[in-house]
Motif scaffolding. Sequence first.
Motif, PDB file in Angstrom:
ATOM      1  N   THR A   1       1.006   3.481  -8.523  1.00  0.00           N
ATOM      2  CA  THR A   1       2.011   3.756  -7.491  1.00  0.00           C
ATOM      3  C   THR A   1       2.649   2.492  -6.934  1.00  0.00           C
ATOM      4  OG1 THR A   1       0.185   3.841  -5.904  1.00  0.00           O
ATOM      5  CG2 THR A   1       0.988   5.941  -6.769  1.00  0.00           C
ATOM      6  N   HIS A   2       2.084   1.319  -7.246  1.00  0.00           N
ATOM      7  CA  HIS A   2       2.639   0.069  -6.740  1.00  0.00           C
ATOM      8  C   HIS A   2       3.866  -0.328  -7.548  1.00  0.00           C
ATOM      9  CE1 HIS A   2       2.929  -4.208  -5.645  1.00  0.00           C
ATOM     10  NE2 HIS A   2       2.229  -3.892  -4.573  1.00  0.00           N
TER      11      HIS A   2
ATOM     12  N   GLU B   1      -0.603  -5.180   0.008  1.00  0.00           N
ATOM     13  CA  GLU B   1      -1.818  -4.367   0.052  1.00  0.00           C
ATOM     14  C   GLU B   1      -2.554  -4.594   1.367  1.00  0.00           C
ATOM     15  OE1 GLU B   1      -3.872  -4.238  -4.081  1.00  0.00           O
ATOM     16  OE2 GLU B   1      -2.935  -6.219  -3.875  1.00  0.00           O
TER      17      GLU B   1
ATOM     18  N   ARG C   1       3.707   5.364  -2.356  1.00  0.00           N
ATOM     19  CA  ARG C   1       2.362   4.813  -2.276  1.00  0.00           C
ATOM     20  C   ARG C   1       1.504   5.689  -1.363  1.00  0.00           C
ATOM     21  NH1 ARG C   1       2.707  -1.318  -0.552  1.00  0.00           N
ATOM     22  NH2 ARG C   1       0.584  -1.313  -1.391  1.00  0.00           N
ATOM     23  N   ASP C   2       0.177   5.514  -1.472  1.00  0.00           N
ATOM     24  CA  ASP C   2      -0.737   6.185  -0.553  1.00  0.00           C
ATOM     25  C   ASP C   2      -0.889   5.341   0.712  1.00  0.00           C
ATOM     26  OD1 ASP C   2      -1.204   8.225  -2.358  1.00  0.00           O
ATOM     27  OD2 ASP C   2      -2.949   7.234  -3.246  1.00  0.00           O
TER      28      ASP C   2
ATOM     29  N   ARG D   1     -10.201  -6.970  -5.039  1.00  0.00           N
ATOM     30  CA  ARG D   1      -9.510  -5.677  -4.890  1.00  0.00           C
ATOM     31  C   ARG D   1     -10.491  -4.510  -5.013  1.00  0.00           C
ATOM     32  NH1 ARG D   1      -5.505  -6.616  -8.052  1.00  0.00           N
ATOM     33  NH2 ARG D   1      -3.901  -7.018  -6.466  1.00  0.00           N
TER      34      ARG D   1
ATOM     35  N   ASP E   1      -3.504   4.827   2.276  1.00  0.00           N
ATOM     36  CA  ASP E   1      -4.735   4.032   2.139  1.00  0.00           C
ATOM     37  C   ASP E   1      -4.558   2.808   1.248  1.00  0.00           C
ATOM     38  OD1 ASP E   1      -6.078   5.786   3.776  1.00  0.00           O
ATOM     39  OD2 ASP E   1      -6.957   6.943   2.140  1.00  0.00           O
ATOM     40  N   ASP E   2      -3.403   2.699   0.585  1.00  0.00           N
ATOM     41  CA  ASP E   2      -3.132   1.524  -0.242  1.00  0.00           C
ATOM     42  C   ASP E   2      -2.777   0.305   0.603  1.00  0.00           C
ATOM     43  OD1 ASP E   2      -3.602   2.923  -2.530  1.00  0.00           O
ATOM     44  OD2 ASP E   2      -1.494   3.266  -3.020  1.00  0.00           O
TER      45      ASP E   2
ATOM     46  N   LEU F   1      -3.812  -3.326  -9.619  1.00  0.00           N
ATOM     47  CA  LEU F   1      -2.881  -2.584  -8.762  1.00  0.00           C
ATOM     48  C   LEU F   1      -2.731  -1.157  -9.270  1.00  0.00           C
ATOM     49  CD1 LEU F   1      -0.080  -5.260  -8.250  1.00  0.00           C
ATOM     50  CD2 LEU F   1      -1.471  -4.225  -6.439  1.00  0.00           C
ATOM     51  N   PRO F   2      -2.643  -0.178  -8.372  1.00  0.00           N
ATOM     52  CA  PRO F   2      -2.502   1.208  -8.820  1.00  0.00           C
ATOM     53  C   PRO F   2      -1.125   1.477  -9.414  1.00  0.00           C
ATOM     54  CG  PRO F   2      -2.297   1.083  -6.434  1.00  0.00           C
ATOM     55  CD  PRO F   2      -2.699  -0.289  -6.897  1.00  0.00           C
TER      56      PRO F   2
ATOM     57  N   PHE G   1     -10.436  -1.872  -2.187  1.00  0.00           N
ATOM     58  CA  PHE G   1      -9.755  -0.615  -2.517  1.00  0.00           C
ATOM     59  C   PHE G   1     -10.481   0.248  -3.550  1.00  0.00           C
ATOM     60  CE2 PHE G   1      -6.446  -3.586  -1.130  1.00  0.00           C
ATOM     61  CZ  PHE G   1      -5.825  -2.840  -0.142  1.00  0.00           C
TER      62      PHE G   1
END
Length: 453
Positions: A443-444, A242, A270-271, A431, A273-274, A440-441, A435
Amino acid sequence: MPREIRFNAFDMNCVGHIQQGLWTHPRDQSTRFGELQYWTEYARKLEAGLFDGVFFADVLGVYDVFGGNADAALRGGVQVPVNDPTLVIPAMAAVTRHLGFGVTCNLTYEQPFLFARRMSTLDHLTGGRIGWNIVTGYLDSAARAIGIDGQMAHDDRYDLADEYMEVVYKLWEGSWDDGAVLADRTRGVYADPDKVRVIHHHGKQYKVDAMHLCAPSPQRTPVLYQAGSSTRGREFAATHAECVFVNGQKKEGVKEIVDDIRARAVKLGRDADDVKVFMGATLIVGRTDDEAHEKFEAYRRHVSDEAALVHAAASLGIDFSKYDLDEPIQTGKSQAIVSNVEAMNRSAGPQWTRRKLLEQMVLGSRQAPWVGSADRLADMLVGWSEETGVDGFNLSRTVVPECFDEVVELLVPRLQDRGVYKTAYRDGTYRDKLFGHARLPATHTAAQHRHVR
């Protein structure tokens, strides 16, 4: 909207971290590193300056490449003696509300089951303010200390790390449901067995059949830092990290690394921005340029060239004691920090010498300091952020505590005036602050190990 600049204090639980020799300066207090009060005072200062966190480096070995032994490292206090950084974190957390703690822990020498418990415990005790800098080590002395002849090959260490991450993700994300802890005094039921499960992992390196020993902590998985800039390191960062720590060189080189890691992360779903990127920087701040340069010259008188070469020898995997001052140095194939060798070849050319290296280590490390007034350094930081895409800076200590006092008193207000530095902390976990979410999102890669009922 201008990009918000973030600061971490970059330090280590020892006297000689990056700028070798500066512990001998009469105003430096790093020799107090064994005192708990030293670290609690430190934490209060950083939080007063709205630092995002303190980033603790660590090594599990001694620097014995230079001269083939650790004598010079011991003489110069080059990251030895070094105490465990995790043990000071709860005390620092107790005297602060918002400061985050990124701690370097070497996964090569600790079983994932035990390590997962230690990180969850720290996340509980800090109220969700723990981060982990994922490293695989680079010192043969550390390998020998636990009975291994030497380091694994560089890329093989990352393969080991990928499997390690899978195990700890299963423990942190998949073993306990959020509602597992009932603490029902009436029924005498503390945790619901139906909401806790044994995880099973049978891999090439690890075999684990166990439930996680800790209930879910505020973040479950700590904020994940990683510092590899080699090709294999970038792949690992794009998958797991991250926050990525890069070392400064030319702006084009930093921008290339930042863009490449984010592009790789996007390819993995993932994005961009992540992934936040922190660049290493050494700042010498003054009220005027002249004041800053006077301070710099005073600091230089305490630099140890020998200690600087000891540190560089270990991180580059080259014994500089074998070379005369102007003798071309052969890098060869090193299993140390590959990106460091690549960076030296870019900056000094393939035929570099001890003299060239020492000319770059003006303050006892290969990280060239930025020297100037608060206004000048504010301009430099904003320029680097805008032109390279880095989100923040890991600020190496020089003479403590004054190096951070000056950042807080002189530099932070200039950055706030420019609208690029926060004026108050956001609420929530580490986090959350970085963020905007505590966990964790989806997408992780860790999300695939979450239990779905």
